[in-house]
Motif scaffolding. Structure first.
Motif, PDB file in Angstrom:
ATOM      1  N   ALA A 928       0.839  -1.200   0.000  1.00 52.87           N
ATOM      2  CA  ALA A 928       0.000   0.000   0.000  1.00 52.87           C
ATOM      3  C   ALA A 928       0.875   1.252   0.000  1.00 52.87           C
ATOM      4  CB  ALA A 928      -0.922  -0.005   1.214  1.00 52.87           C
ATOM      5  N   VAL A 929       1.951   1.212   0.776  1.00 51.74           N
ATOM      6  CA  VAL A 929       2.882   2.353   0.813  1.00 51.74           C
ATOM      7  C   VAL A 929       3.538   2.530  -0.553  1.00 51.74           C
ATOM      8  CG1 VAL A 929       4.987   3.258   1.872  1.00 51.74           C
ATOM      9  CG2 VAL A 929       3.308   2.047   3.281  1.00 51.74           C
ATOM     10  N   GLU A 930       3.944   1.405  -1.158  1.00 47.79           N
ATOM     11  CA  GLU A 930       4.582   1.466  -2.470  1.00 47.79           C
ATOM     12  C   GLU A 930       3.632   2.039  -3.518  1.00 47.79           C
ATOM     13  OE1 GLU A 930       7.829   1.099  -4.900  1.00 47.79           O
ATOM     14  OE2 GLU A 930       7.729   0.734  -2.751  1.00 47.79           O
ATOM     15  N   LYS A 931       2.372   1.627  -3.473  1.00 53.92           N
ATOM     16  CA  LYS A 931       1.379   2.140  -4.435  1.00 53.92           C
ATOM     17  C   LYS A 931       1.169   3.634  -4.239  1.00 53.92           C
ATOM     18  CE  LYS A 931      -3.243   1.369  -6.353  1.00 53.92           C
ATOM     19  NZ  LYS A 931      -3.516   2.814  -6.501  1.00 53.92           N
ATOM     20  N   ALA A 932       1.106   4.062  -2.985  1.00 50.25           N
ATOM     21  CA  ALA A 932       0.911   5.492  -2.707  1.00 50.25           C
ATOM     22  C   ALA A 932       2.078   6.311  -3.263  1.00 50.25           C
ATOM     23  CB  ALA A 932       0.771   5.710  -1.203  1.00 50.25           C
ATOM     24  N   ARG A 933       3.273   5.791  -3.131  1.00 49.72           N
ATOM     25  CA  ARG A 933       4.446   6.506  -3.663  1.00 49.72           C
ATOM     26  C   ARG A 933       4.389   6.575  -5.184  1.00 49.72           C
ATOM     27  NH1 ARG A 933       8.545   3.413   0.354  1.00 49.72           N
ATOM     28  NH2 ARG A 933       8.449   4.860   2.113  1.00 49.72           N
ATOM     29  N   ALA A 934       3.995   5.461  -5.804  1.00 51.70           N
ATOM     30  CA  ALA A 934       3.895   5.444  -7.264  1.00 51.70           C
ATOM     31  C   ALA A 934       2.823   6.409  -7.742  1.00 51.70           C
ATOM     32  CB  ALA A 934       3.585   4.020  -7.737  1.00 51.70           C
ATOM     33  N   ASP A 935       1.671   6.437  -7.052  1.00 54.43           N
ATOM     34  CA  ASP A 935       0.586   7.356  -7.422  1.00 54.43           C
ATOM     35  C   ASP A 935       1.028   8.804  -7.259  1.00 54.43           C
ATOM     36  OD1 ASP A 935      -0.995   5.218  -8.001  1.00 54.43           O
ATOM     37  OD2 ASP A 935      -2.170   5.294  -6.148  1.00 54.43           O
ATOM     38  N   LEU A 936       1.777   9.099  -6.186  1.00 53.33           N
ATOM     39  CA  LEU A 936       2.269  10.464  -5.971  1.00 53.33           C
ATOM     40  C   LEU A 936       3.203  10.876  -7.100  1.00 53.33           C
ATOM     41  CD1 LEU A 936       2.586  13.014  -4.273  1.00 53.33           C
ATOM     42  CD2 LEU A 936       4.410  11.852  -2.985  1.00 53.33           C
ATOM     43  N   THR A 940       2.400  13.972  -9.543  1.00 50.80           N
ATOM     44  CA  THR A 940       3.388  15.059  -9.570  1.00 50.80           C
ATOM     45  C   THR A 940       3.837  15.308 -11.003  1.00 50.80           C
ATOM     46  OG1 THR A 940       4.159  14.473  -7.344  1.00 50.80           O
ATOM     47  CG2 THR A 940       5.623  15.824  -8.696  1.00 50.80           C
ATOM     48  N   GLY A 941       4.052  14.224 -11.744  1.00 51.45           N
ATOM     49  CA  GLY A 941       4.416  14.357 -13.149  1.00 51.45           C
ATOM     50  C   GLY A 941       3.304  14.985 -13.968  1.00 51.45           C
TER      51      GLY A 941
END
Length: 954
Positions: A928-936, A940-941
């Motif tokens: 879940a943390v990894e997905k949140a980072r990827a979504d951020l 951002t992009g």
């Protein structure tokens, strides 16, 4: 005659064919006697093993390096072989016997070992065929096995030499004992699992009327293994713990056994944990063993309460009650074991302190024990709880052997890559423990030690010869040498005409004893598998035959590649044995790669069901795609997350190259006859020659630093983007005219040369497709695997390459702007450039057709743009204005972009807040943390992209 390439790229069609060709033609053998040696030894897989994803990574990286160095002209040797895998192999054969209602003990040792060899001949080593499927260019003509006669000779010599030098000895110490396999095992073969258990609190009565300052006449100890109290030898308290200062040196009477054991002071007891009192069972706990030694207990005096199968046996003092003898340590098959009986008897006799809890009504409830989650060691093969067990084993003085490896790494004589592993290496090596090298098996290198009875000094031994029950040891390379040593010993002890003989066992009562005949017997144990594999870098090259040409040229090895998880179990041991046997380092560089994990970052395991079969991936996508994935994702030892989509993507990359080769072939572009770049006048041709040279340099720099990901990315980007997407597009107009014109002739020569350089540079990563294209594009005098590494040796015009780079930059910028504003890719747009740079002026004059065809800009006007809505695109320092009147609905487009921007800004803010909250990072699942980072990162992009798009609209 050149064979036309099929329309479809089919990996399965070419892989088996080319591997068989390479092997049959000895392409993997070093055959350049005058060239610099490059040597690599593979971590030998178990003879019982099959290719798993870790093998795929490990062997791909090794093959990339060895193919690369072979192309660079070195005399490259990749040593291949298998480990006899003592425990694993014996288990496989015994399981097959069990399936036939047979068992090992129905046979003599020699007969059973023969059966193992039969299994090895019929079924062992399946992994070697799987390594071939991966494309590993190992020298199979010199395939090694750690039980081969020449290897056994090396193992025996090493054992005898270490013993004679005082670096190998027999000692009584604790080992990891597997009661199911009935053998000692290494730390590597122990898996710690957290399981539900209990914490029992016990009363140990103080002896001789002693009491604590608070009036208590007992010490409270707590344990997760109450059955071991039957062999307790002390209770430890911290010397600074004032609560127990008055009873240090006094005794407690151990319940159930009545044994008087001392209260000792030792800092192992932590005053902050529990009662601060710790029961000490030195014969069954590694920490307690060290405490016991500090307390003055010799290992031979330490009590052992379990036999080899973890059943209770009588201790040396005879104080274990009869009702416990023969019980298994744990409950099994519904029958209570020693643990259950100890708890029951302690409770009956009032020595069990209950654990008190409160129920929902607030009433106190008594329990025998406190529930706990306990980290418990299991044998990875036997599958049962490991028992620390006091037994006689053979040990190597690893601390002494570690000194030279430590010095070599510290001085830089041996490089560890990544360097971050050095700290771990030093910490372990500087605190290394004696290495237990004996195993209680039948399959393996039998320990070259023979035992016999000692001789009393005054001749009053157990029999007429003065022999005693003391055991003396004779270590020798052969039985003949052992007998000679024994004869010398007994003669020197005064037994005239001593005639020692070797029997099958120390209880050989069937043989008729004659005057002066003295029975010897060989140690039944075998050597730890790691002992023999530690000799791999030099025993595979012919050692101990010092005149071996292979050994003289290829030792020390150049490089070792292994997973970080065997740094201490194999890599460090090879360093020790290299310095001990050879007097020098085994290799120059040690590269440690990470693990391949599941897509969510979890460790792969069969129990989790997330194991990936590399052979299945090869079947689906081809070996080249899997290999490229492994290399591209390997970044200096970091773990790799398995991503099948990326493997599929690299299959698409292979298809892209295949189709590019088909395009070249259809336009008369074929094999080049030159390693040096052809002469070129056209800007596009000069540009691609320069890009080849840059790519070669980038790969060489990356490979020198063992940056597999950087090297793979360099050839990927050059092939896909520079060659396929740009160069082939740039040269298409050349072939629209006269096929025999100078530009066309030049372009065919340059394009064929550039494609050849791609095949050579890509070959280490994707050997199958590159070898196939190498031969399909023209007649060749040699296989690609032994071709020459690119040496462009060309000077190109910077003016020409700058012009092409400028066109590419303009095209990329224009395409991106169109995409952001929803303009059709093929739409031709007018463009204005008010203040052109020198390169812009030259390029617009000479390459307007290329600008129109690639960037879809026409006309391009040097001057100010008319007023009105427009977007800006750049090429280098040049800024183009492209009017948008009538091209897009400006207001609608702005509204769309603003809404999308607001949505992404909102999501980015929310995700940023969530990730900055420590509670989220601690409590959420890793995926879940990894997905949140990827979504951020995505949002951002998007914010950056949409902001730029709005700015283009003015």
């Amino acid at each position: 005659m050149t064979e036309t390439l099929p329309t479809t790229f089919d990996p399965a069609d070419i892989e088996a064919r080319w591997y068989a060709h390479w092997e049959a033609n000895n392409c993997f053998r070093p055959d350049r006697p005058d060239a610099e040696a490059f040597t690599l030894v593979n971590p030998p897989p178990n003879v019982t093993g099959s290719l798993h994803i870790g093998h795929a990574l490990d062997n791909t990286l090794q093959d990339v390096v060895v193919r690369y160095e072979r192309l660079r002209g070195k005399d490259a040797l990749w040593v291949v072989g298998m480990d006899h895998a003592g425990i694993a192999t014996q288990m496989v054969v015994e399981r097959q016997m069990e399936a036939r209602q047979d068992k090992r003990t129905n046979y003599s040792r020699e007969a059973f070992v023969d059966k193992v060899w039969e299994w090895k001949a019929e079924s062992g080593g399946a992994i070697t065929g799987q390594l071939r499927r991966l494309g590993c260019s190992m020298d199979w003509s010199r395939e090694q096995f750690t039980m081969d006669p020449h290897f056994t000779k090396a193992v025996i010599k090493t054992f005898v030499d270490l013993y004679n030098d005082g670096l190998l000895y027999r000692d009584k110490r604790l080992v990891n004992w597997d009661p199911k396999l009935k053998t000692a095992i290494s730390d590597l073969e122990v898996e710690t699992q957290t399981i539900a258990g209990s914490f029992w609190h016990l009363r140990y009565p103080l002896a001789d009327g002693a009491r604590l300052p608070d009036g208590r006449d007992y010490l409270e100890v707590a344990t997760t293994r109450p059955e071991t109290m039957l062999a307790d030898m002390a209770v430890a308290v911290n010397p600074a713990d004032e609560r127990y200062a008055s009873v240090i040196g006094k005794f407690v009477v151990l319940p159930l056994t009545g044994r008087r054991i001392p209260v000792i002071a030792d800092e192992h007891a932590d005053p902050e944990l529990g009662s601060g009192c710790v029961k000490i069972t030195p014969g069954h706990d590694f920490n307690d063993f060290e405490v016991g030694k500090r307390a003055g207990f010799a290992p031979a005096e330490m009590l052992n309460m379990l036999d080899a199968e973890a059943n209770v046996c009588q201790t040396a003092d005879g104080l274990v009650p009869d009702e416990f003898l023969g019980l298994h340590r744990f409950k099994r098959n519904g029958v209570d074991g020693a643990r259950e009986l100890v708890v029951a008897r302690m409770k009956e006799q009032g020595f069990l302190i209950p654990h008190i809890t409160k129920n929902k009504d607030g009433e106190e409830v008594e329990h025998d024990a406190e529930p706990r989650q306990i980290a418990t060691p299991f044998g990875d093969r036997g599958g049962v709880v490991i028992e620390p067990w006091l037994t006689d084993q053979w040990y190597v003085n690893a601390a002494e052997l570690a000194k030279k490896p430590i010095e070599a790494v510290r001085s830089g004589d041996i490089a560890i890559v990544p360097k971050t592993w050095e700290k771990t290496f030093f910490n372990w090596m500087e605190n290394i423990q004696p290495w237990c090298v004996s195993r209680q098996l039948w399959w393996g290198h039998r320990i070259p030690a023979w035992f016999g009875p000692g001789v009393s000094e005054d001749g009053t031994g157990l029999d007429y010869l003065g022999l005693t029950d003391e055991i003396v040891t004779f270590v020798a390379a052969t039985e003949e040498e052992a007998l000679a040593k024994a004869k010398s010993y007994y003669l020197s002890a005064g037994i005239e005409d001593a005639s020692p003989y070797i029997s099958a066992s120390p209880l050989d009562d069937d043989l008729t004893r004659h005057w002066n005949e003295i029975q010897l017997w060989q140690d039944p144990d075998v050597l730890d598998t790691w002992f023999s594999s530690a000799l791999w870098p030099f025993a595979t090259l012919g050692w101990p035959e010092s005149d071996s040409p292979l050994l003289q040229k290829h030792f020390p090895n150049s490089l070792l590649i292994s997973g970080f998880d065997i740094l201490f179990f194999w890599d460090a041991r090879m360093m020790m044995m290299g310095f001990y046997n050879m007097g020098q380092k085994p290799w120059d560089t040690l590269y440690l790669h990470g693990l391949v994990r599941a897509a969510d970052g979890a460790k792969m395991s069969k129990s989790k069901g997330n194991v990936v079969d590399p052979l299945g991936l090869i079947d689906q996508y081809g070996a080249d795609a899997l290999r490229f994935f492994m290399a591209a994702m390997e970044s200096q030892g970091r773990d790799i997350k398995m991503d099948e989509k990326r493997v599929e993507g690299y299959r698409n990359f292979a298809t892209k190259l295949w189709n590019a080769a088909r395009f070249c072939q259809s336009n008369g572009i074929g094999a080049s006859s030159s390693v040096k770049a052809p002469t070129a006048r056209l800007a596009a041709n000069q540009w691609i020659i320069g890009e080849v040279a840059s790519c070669v340099t980038e790969i060489e720099r990356a490979m020198a630093d063992l940056r597999f990901d950087a090297a793979a990315n360099a050839i990927y980007q050059f092939t896909w983007s520079k060659f396929c997407d740009w160069y082939l597009e740039l040269i298409k107009p050349v072939f629209a005219g006269d096929a025999d014109s100078p530009p066309a002739v030049e372009t065919r020569a340059v394009a064929g040369w550039a494609l050849d350089q791609i095949l050579v540079m890509l070959h280490p990563f994707m050997p199958f497709i590159t070898e196939e294209l190498w031969h399909k594009l023209g007649a060749r005098e040699y296989e690609l695997i032994v071709a020459q590494w690119p040496k462009p040796e060309a000077e190109v015009s910077k003016e020409a390459t700058d012009a092409i780079d400028w066109v590419i930059d303009l095209t990329t910028s224009t395409r991106s702007a169109k995409n952001e504003l929803g303009i059709a890719p093929g739409a031709k747009l007018a463009a204005y450039l008010a203040a052109p740079s020198d390169v812009a002026t030259r390029t617009i004059e000479r390459s307007s057709a290329a600008i129109e065809r690639l960037a879809r800009l026409t006309p391009v006007t040097i001057g100010e743009a008319p007023a009105g809505p427009a977007m800006q695109v750049t090429a280098g320092s040049d800024v183009f204005i492209i009017p948008l009147e009538g091209i897009v609905d400006i207001a609608a487009e702005k509204s769309r972009l603003e809404k999308a921007l607001a949505a992404s800004e909102k999501e980015a803010k929310s995700l940023g807040g969530r990730l900055s909250n420590p509670a989220f990072a601690e409590k959420a699942k890793p995926e879940a943390v990894e997905k949140a980072r990827a979504d951020l990162a995505h949002h951002t992009g998007e914010v950056e992209r949409l902001t730029a798009a709005l700015a283009r609209l003015g």
